[in-house]
Design an enzyme around this catalytic site. Sequence first.
Site, short mmCIF file in Angstrom:
data_model
loop_
_atom_site.label_atom_id
_atom_site.label_comp_id
_atom_site.label_asym_id
_atom_site.label_seq_id
_atom_site.Cartn_x
_atom_site.Cartn_y
_atom_site.Cartn_z
N HIS A 111 0.85 -1.19 0.00
CA HIS A 111 0.00 0.00 0.00
C HIS A 111 0.88 1.23 0.00
CE1 HIS A 111 -3.05 2.94 1.11
NE2 HIS A 111 -3.89 2.07 0.62
N ASP A 164 -7.95 -5.27 -0.18
CA ASP A 164 -8.44 -6.13 -1.26
C ASP A 164 -8.08 -7.59 -1.09
OD1 ASP A 164 -9.67 -4.10 -2.79
OD2 ASP A 164 -7.72 -3.42 -3.48
N1 CMC Z 1 4.11 -7.71 -4.81
C1 CMC Z 1 5.44 -7.71 -4.93
N2 CMC Z 1 6.23 -6.62 -4.78
C2 CMC Z 1 5.63 -5.47 -4.48
C3 CMC Z 1 4.23 -5.40 -4.32
C4 CMC Z 1 3.48 -6.57 -4.49
N3 CMC Z 1 2.14 -6.53 -4.36
N4 CMC Z 1 3.90 -4.11 -4.02
C5 CMC Z 1 5.04 -3.44 -3.99
N5 CMC Z 1 6.09 -4.24 -4.25
C6 CMC Z 1 7.52 -3.87 -4.27
C7 CMC Z 1 7.88 -3.11 -5.52
O1 CMC Z 1 8.34 -3.95 -6.55
C8 CMC Z 1 8.97 -2.19 -5.00
O2 CMC Z 1 10.15 -2.94 -4.88
P1 CMC Z 1 11.59 -2.27 -5.25
O3 CMC Z 1 11.79 -1.22 -4.20
O4 CMC Z 1 12.56 -3.41 -5.16
O5 CMC Z 1 11.47 -1.71 -6.62
C9 CMC Z 1 8.53 -1.85 -3.58
O6 CMC Z 1 7.73 -2.98 -3.18
C10 CMC Z 1 7.70 -0.57 -3.48
O7 CMC Z 1 6.60 -0.69 -4.37
P2 CMC Z 1 5.98 0.50 -5.19
O8 CMC Z 1 5.28 -0.05 -6.38
O9 CMC Z 1 7.04 1.54 -5.45
O10 CMC Z 1 4.98 1.08 -4.13
P3 CMC Z 1 3.78 2.05 -4.44
O11 CMC Z 1 3.49 2.77 -3.19
O12 CMC Z 1 4.05 2.86 -5.66
O13 CMC Z 1 2.58 1.05 -4.83
C11 CMC Z 1 0.73 -0.41 -4.68
C12 CMC Z 1 1.56 0.69 -3.97
C13 CMC Z 1 -0.52 -0.68 -3.86
C14 CMC Z 1 0.29 0.09 -6.08
C15 CMC Z 1 1.60 -1.70 -4.82
O14 CMC Z 1 1.95 -2.16 -3.54
C16 CMC Z 1 0.89 -2.79 -5.62
O15 CMC Z 1 0.99 -2.79 -6.84
N6 CMC Z 1 0.19 -3.73 -4.94
C17 CMC Z 1 -0.59 -4.75 -5.63
C18 CMC Z 1 -1.90 -4.17 -6.12
C19 CMC Z 1 -2.88 -3.97 -4.99
O16 CMC Z 1 -3.11 -4.84 -4.15
N7 CMC Z 1 -3.55 -2.80 -5.01
C20 CMC Z 1 -4.58 -2.45 -4.00
C21 CMC Z 1 -4.11 -1.36 -3.10
S1 CMC Z 1 -5.14 -1.12 -1.65
C22 CMC Z 1 -6.71 -0.71 -2.17
C23 CMC Z 1 -6.81 0.37 -3.19
O17 CMC Z 1 -6.03 1.30 -3.29
O18 CMC Z 1 -7.76 0.27 -3.95
#
Ligand code: CMC
Length: 428
Positions: free
Chosen positions: A307, A364
Amino acid sequence: MANTAELTVDGKSYSFPTLEGTEHEKAFDISNLRDQTGYVTLDRGYKNTGATKSAITFLDGEQGILQYRGYAIEDLAAKASFLEVAYLLIYGELPTKDQYAQFENSIRRHTLVNEDMRKIFDGFPVKAHPMGVLASLVSAMSAFYSDLEGSSGEDKTDLHIIRLLAKLPTIATWSYKRSQGHPINYPKNSLDYIPNFLNMMFSLPVEDYKIDPVVVEALNVLLILHADHEQNCSTSTVRLVGSSQANIYSSISAGISALWGPLHGGANQEVIEMLENIKADGGDVAKYVDMAKNAKTTGFRLFGFGHRVYKNFDPRAKIIKKAADDVLTKLGINDPVLEIAKGLEEAALHDEYFVSRKLYPNVDFYSGIIYRALGIPTNMFTVMFAIGRLPGWIAQWKEMREQKEPIGRPRQIYTGPTLREFVSLENR
Ligand code: CMC
């Protein structure tokens, strides 16, 4: 004396005021940054940028706190009804009994949707994703309910708010009914909000649908947990679109489109599909944890994990995980994907990759398991999220208008070609 932030650039010093929110969140006020310095900021994904001041929802990602208008999410989920929470978010205070009766009654009397909207709906292919249909039909509502001001110029926002809350569940059920080849149900105004939705979803002309209080209670909790989440992607979209003074229907429609994405609300559908795949693949959760760890090469993410703001745990996920256990037990359902989900969570929470990146299950992760137990099909999960989030979008849209916020218009750092001479087509 108020704090100031000092910035030195190109040999000159500037000072900027700082701000503190009621929950002690600190900010630099850079409203005059460009005027004073000629510089803009770069903050991709707005990871550090406060786009507004808001009095609606507070969340502390480090401590896993979520509050609507100062009330803890745990309290609201245990004690309030979804419409009470909707009122709280939109109008700022919990309703009195009279206010609640009036609010609820108005919603009850606006559930019917203009019949001509059905003609638009009939033009969609049967296989259309319900989120695309929902966004389109909410946008279409602006054509059917276009009396945005009364004849004497009075503001009709409250009426549009009631219409949106009343009609969204009605429209949402149309896609499901048609996907089943079943006739569409009309709302029944003798029923409360959630029972009415369930009845439109599941009753058939040939047999009555018995509304199970366990199902109603589970949905009530889920909708409350989804009702607002401060400046997330879809809410920021609603505020941005609304800041151009676009009407409330178009603004909410844009929010629905933003929510659909798999990184946002669309993740709930992705989670169940992922869990199903793991099950079909023999249930080896370690294999999928490894794939997620190598996301850069595999392109695979664990949906329902991570998140932008929560870096400890998502308080909604905690409530939902327990609710999933309770609902499945009460309904006597044994869903093998619940075990896979728990195994995946366990494996990830003990893995250095997830621990060091502070990746925890989000809202989720377990919600789809409950929706499934309630009989809601996978492609409707994000629609359920939209029904829950609607009061938050409305509250944020209303606040943005009341605060008379300027049109949202980010800056950029241009990296394209510099001025060059046009070469006519024949010479290229
Ligand atoms: N699985 C594997 N690795 C992950 C995941 C995941 N679900 N989420 C983040 N990471 C890793 C990412 O690869 C990165 O690693 P590195 O630093 O080595 O490059 C690190 O963690 C930080 O991730 P980020 O993508 O820069 O973080 P963000 O704040 O931009 O993204 C997020 C947040 C929610 C989009 C992301 O965690 C994600 O894609 N999660 C899966 C999708 C999901 O479940 N979304 C629902 C969010 S909650 C409800 C809502 O908002 O609707």
